[in-house]
Motif scaffolding. Structure first.
Motif, PDB file in Angstrom:
ATOM      1  N   VAL A 232       0.831  -1.208   0.000  1.00  0.00           N
ATOM      2  CA  VAL A 232       0.000   0.000   0.000  1.00  0.00           C
ATOM      3  C   VAL A 232       0.864   1.256   0.000  1.00  0.00           C
ATOM      4  O   VAL A 232       0.623   2.196  -0.772  1.00  0.00           O
ATOM      5  CB  VAL A 232      -0.942  -0.011   1.224  1.00  0.00           C
ATOM      6  CG1 VAL A 232      -1.670   1.330   1.354  1.00  0.00           C
ATOM      7  CG2 VAL A 232      -1.944  -1.149   1.107  1.00  0.00           C
ATOM      8  N   GLU A 256      -7.598  -3.988  -1.705  1.00  0.00           N
ATOM      9  CA  GLU A 256      -7.567  -2.647  -2.285  1.00  0.00           C
ATOM     10  C   GLU A 256      -8.102  -2.718  -3.711  1.00  0.00           C
ATOM     11  O   GLU A 256      -7.746  -3.625  -4.475  1.00  0.00           O
ATOM     12  CB  GLU A 256      -6.137  -2.095  -2.301  1.00  0.00           C
ATOM     13  CG  GLU A 256      -5.483  -1.954  -0.931  1.00  0.00           C
ATOM     14  CD  GLU A 256      -6.090  -0.812  -0.120  1.00  0.00           C
ATOM     15  OE1 GLU A 256      -6.753   0.061  -0.727  1.00  0.00           O
ATOM     16  OE2 GLU A 256      -5.891  -0.800   1.108  1.00  0.00           O
ATOM     17  N   TRP A 258      -7.437  -1.046  -6.271  1.00  0.00           N
ATOM     18  CA  TRP A 258      -6.445  -0.866  -7.328  1.00  0.00           C
ATOM     19  C   TRP A 258      -5.539  -2.081  -7.504  1.00  0.00           C
ATOM     20  O   TRP A 258      -4.762  -2.137  -8.459  1.00  0.00           O
ATOM     21  CB  TRP A 258      -5.592   0.365  -7.050  1.00  0.00           C
ATOM     22  CG  TRP A 258      -5.015   0.449  -5.661  1.00  0.00           C
ATOM     23  CD1 TRP A 258      -5.489   1.195  -4.624  1.00  0.00           C
ATOM     24  CD2 TRP A 258      -3.864  -0.243  -5.153  1.00  0.00           C
ATOM     25  NE1 TRP A 258      -4.717   1.022  -3.502  1.00  0.00           N
ATOM     26  CE2 TRP A 258      -3.705   0.143  -3.804  1.00  0.00           C
ATOM     27  CE3 TRP A 258      -2.953  -1.137  -5.705  1.00  0.00           C
ATOM     28  CZ2 TRP A 258      -2.683  -0.341  -2.989  1.00  0.00           C
ATOM     29  CZ3 TRP A 258      -1.925  -1.621  -4.905  1.00  0.00           C
ATOM     30  CH2 TRP A 258      -1.801  -1.233  -3.557  1.00  0.00           C
TER      31      TRP A 258
END
Length: 321
Positions: A232, A256, A258
């Protein structure tokens, strides 16, 4: 306390007395208070007190050390690492064969001049001497060296030991990003502590086998957490997608939005085998049929690594996998 001091003084009346305490920074407050009381009473006695400590130790030892330093006759001796010449003489003494300059330099480079690591390398090398040409003596890192590396970390302060294990898991670049976002305070003195112990040179480990040895001290859950956090933070710092993908795969995936597109962008080569190869240090890629651990990482199927283990084989200390 008074009885202990009286007994020491009585012994010193008959003959000079040496009182030696190793790793005094690990002593409990009561013992430190007793030694401080003795230090105040032994000024005019025939008692020599010799203590070994870790300068970076925190209270309560820091206060006790200040008390010792105030006493007349106090002397502080800083013992530095072994030099290349020291190592060469030690090799000749322990192995019974002369070591050339190049060999001594290699032993010194792999150990950082740490007596503990140097002697461990010598012991592993002695065990391998039957198959070596003693005229070209070079260091071998095996089980004794691995144990010495772990011992070095366990002797360090708790923050420095955690830093060493996290560095073993993440590598210097990802760890630095994580530290930059940490609120635990500066780590300069902890890095210096690990350097003085012979474990680090610059931002990384001195010997290529050290990350594997120390990484095995970190639980699978903690490794996954560290890799997930690093992924991250690296993504937030615009790191290369392939670098972020490695940590995502090592974490077993992260929640996440993305992450899936990034893995696609990183390409099909970003697979769990990447992390598995980095953990075991093998020079061959694990096969797709290799067994999978609870984190989704494939174990190496190479003959160089026992099944289910990430330990490295014995190898020349100067090698790079």
């Amino acid at each position: 306390m008074d009885e202990f001091c009286a007994a020491v003084m009585e012994l010193a009346d008959d003959h000079p007395l040496v009182l030696a305490v190793d790793d005094i920074h690990e002593a409990d407050p009561e013992s430190l208070g007793c030694l401080g009381h003795l230090a105040r009473r032994m000024v005019a006695s025939r008692v020599l007190a010799v203590f070994t400590d870790r300068p970076q130790a925190l209270p309560p030892y820091a206060a006790a050390r200040a008390e010792f330093a105030r006493q007349p006759g106090f002397h502080q001796l800083r013992v530095g690492p072994l030099t290349v010449d020291d190592v060469r003489l030690l090799l000749a003494d322990r192995l019974g064969v002369p070591a050339d300059e190049a060999g001594a330099v290699e032993f010194h480079a792999a150990s950082g001049g740490s007596p503990l690591l140097t002697q461990a390398l010598i012991e592993d090398t002695r065990n391998a001497l039957h198959s070596w040409d003693t005229a070209t003596l070079r260091p071998v890192a095996g089980e004794v060296f691995d144990s010495a590396v772990v011992d070095c970390v366990h002797r360090a302060s708790a923050p420095a030991a955690d830093l060493a294990r996290h560095l073993a898991v993440l590598g210097p670049d990802a760890l630095q990003v994580l530290l930059d976002r940490s609120s635990t305070g500066p780590t300069t003195r902890h890095l210096q502590e690990l350097t003085q112990a012979g474990l680090l040179v610059g931002p990384g480990f001195r010997h290529p086998g050290m990350p594997t040895v120390l990484g095995d001290e970190v639980s699978a859950e903690e490794r996954a957490r560290l890799h997930g956090r690093a992924a991250v933070l690296l993504h937030d710092n615009d790191a290369h997608p392939a670098t972020v993908a490695e940590h995502i795969m090592a974490a077993g995936g992260i929640a996440e939005a993305w992450a899936p597109p990034l893995l696609q962008e990183a390409g099909p080569t970003r697979s769990p085998t990447t992390s598995s190869r980095r953990r075991c240090g093998c020079s061959t890629w694990p096969t797709p049929s290799a067994p999978t651990d609870p984190n989704g990482l494939r174990s190496c199927s190479s003959a160089r690594c026992p099944p289910g283990r990430s330990t490295r084989p014995r190898r020349c200390a100067g090698s790079r996998n």
